[in-house]
Write a protein that holds these residues in place. Structure first.
Motif, PDB file in Angstrom:
ATOM      1  N   SER A   9       0.854  -1.180   0.000  1.00  0.00           N
ATOM      2  CA  SER A   9       0.000   0.000   0.000  1.00  0.00           C
ATOM      3  C   SER A   9       0.892   1.232   0.000  1.00  0.00           C
ATOM      4  O   SER A   9       2.036   1.184   0.457  1.00  0.00           O
ATOM      5  CB  SER A   9      -0.932   0.003   1.215  1.00  0.00           C
ATOM      6  OG  SER A   9      -0.193   0.009   2.412  1.00  0.00           O
ATOM      7  N   GLY A  10       0.367   2.312  -0.543  1.00  0.00           N
ATOM      8  CA  GLY A  10       1.119   3.558  -0.565  1.00  0.00           C
ATOM      9  C   GLY A  10       2.011   3.733  -1.773  1.00  0.00           C
ATOM     10  O   GLY A  10       2.736   4.730  -1.866  1.00  0.00           O
ATOM     11  N   ILE A  11       1.984   2.767  -2.683  1.00  0.00           N
ATOM     12  CA  ILE A  11       2.748   2.873  -3.932  1.00  0.00           C
ATOM     13  C   ILE A  11       1.795   2.605  -5.095  1.00  0.00           C
ATOM     14  O   ILE A  11       0.693   2.091  -4.900  1.00  0.00           O
ATOM     15  CB  ILE A  11       3.921   1.861  -3.976  1.00  0.00           C
ATOM     16  CG1 ILE A  11       3.406   0.417  -3.851  1.00  0.00           C
ATOM     17  CG2 ILE A  11       4.944   2.177  -2.909  1.00  0.00           C
ATOM     18  CD1 ILE A  11       4.487  -0.645  -4.037  1.00  0.00           C
ATOM     19  N   ILE A  12       2.234   2.980  -6.281  1.00  0.00           N
ATOM     20  CA  ILE A  12       1.476   2.595  -7.471  1.00  0.00           C
ATOM     21  C   ILE A  12       1.995   1.220  -7.858  1.00  0.00           C
ATOM     22  O   ILE A  12       3.025   1.096  -8.546  1.00  0.00           O
ATOM     23  CB  ILE A  12       1.630   3.618  -8.598  1.00  0.00           C
ATOM     24  CG1 ILE A  12       1.220   5.009  -8.110  1.00  0.00           C
ATOM     25  CG2 ILE A  12       0.777   3.202  -9.799  1.00  0.00           C
ATOM     26  CD1 ILE A  12       1.435   6.118  -9.129  1.00  0.00           C
ATOM     27  N   PHE A  13       1.295   0.215  -7.384  1.00  0.00           N
ATOM     28  CA  PHE A  13       1.802  -1.146  -7.465  1.00  0.00           C
ATOM     29  C   PHE A  13       2.058  -1.575  -8.908  1.00  0.00           C
ATOM     30  O   PHE A  13       3.077  -2.214  -9.189  1.00  0.00           O
ATOM     31  CB  PHE A  13       0.801  -2.093  -6.805  1.00  0.00           C
ATOM     32  CG  PHE A  13       1.279  -3.516  -6.706  1.00  0.00           C
ATOM     33  CD1 PHE A  13       0.914  -4.456  -7.661  1.00  0.00           C
ATOM     34  CD2 PHE A  13       2.096  -3.919  -5.663  1.00  0.00           C
ATOM     35  CE1 PHE A  13       1.348  -5.758  -7.580  1.00  0.00           C
ATOM     36  CE2 PHE A  13       2.543  -5.230  -5.562  1.00  0.00           C
ATOM     37  CZ  PHE A  13       2.166  -6.153  -6.523  1.00  0.00           C
ATOM     38  N   SER A  14       1.179  -1.223  -9.794  1.00  0.00           N
ATOM     39  CA  SER A  14       1.257  -1.743 -11.168  1.00  0.00           C
ATOM     40  C   SER A  14       2.522  -1.297 -11.887  1.00  0.00           C
ATOM     41  O   SER A  14       2.941  -1.958 -12.842  1.00  0.00           O
ATOM     42  CB  SER A  14       0.020  -1.326 -11.960  1.00  0.00           C
ATOM     43  OG  SER A  14      -0.062   0.092 -12.038  1.00  0.00           O
ATOM     44  N   ILE A  15       3.133  -0.190 -11.459  1.00  0.00           N
ATOM     45  CA  ILE A  15       4.353   0.267 -12.120  1.00  0.00           C
ATOM     46  C   ILE A  15       5.587   0.071 -11.241  1.00  0.00           C
ATOM     47  O   ILE A  15       6.657   0.593 -11.534  1.00  0.00           O
ATOM     48  CB  ILE A  15       4.244   1.732 -12.586  1.00  0.00           C
ATOM     49  CG1 ILE A  15       4.060   2.683 -11.396  1.00  0.00           C
ATOM     50  CG2 ILE A  15       3.138   1.902 -13.596  1.00  0.00           C
ATOM     51  CD1 ILE A  15       4.172   4.153 -11.789  1.00  0.00           C
TER      52      ILE A  15
END
Length: 113
Positions: free
Chosen positions: A24-30
């Protein structure tokens, strides 16, 4: 940013475990995601990495036994570990590369002989 790892435990030689890491807290997909491990007295080493585009790489010691995967809809990366050996005993850490490195708290995997 939080990386919550789970799934560690005690298993016999030849057994399997699946580790999960919810981000959480990140743009996981990138984000590029990885698993590292640290055995007692050793440094931290890369186990497996999966890039945002899906390319995977593995440490030679786990090729053919471990599989890393990701579910971008669940912001989760997995490490399926099969044919576990005592030398796989370590604390396993989830890593995310999103502008910088982030680390989870680690989950202990113990393989008994």
């Amino acid at each position: 940013v939080q990386l919550q790892a789970s799934g560690g435990g005690l298993v016999q030689t030849g057994g399997s475990l699946r580790l999960s890491c919810a981000a959480s807290g990140i743009i996981f997909s990138i984000s590029d995601m990885g698993w590292y491990r640290q055995a007692p007295g050793n440094g931290r080493e890369l186990v497996a990495r999966i890039f945002s585009g899906g390319v995977r790489n593995y440490a030679d010691s786990v090729k053919g036994r471990f599989t890393i995967s990701r579910d971008n809809a669940k912001n989760t990366v997995y490490l399926q570990m099969n044919r576990l050996q005592p030398e796989d005993t370590a604390v396993y850490y989830c890593n995310a590369l999103f502008r910088r490195d982030y680390w989870g708290q680690g989950t202990l995997v113990t393989v008994s002989s």
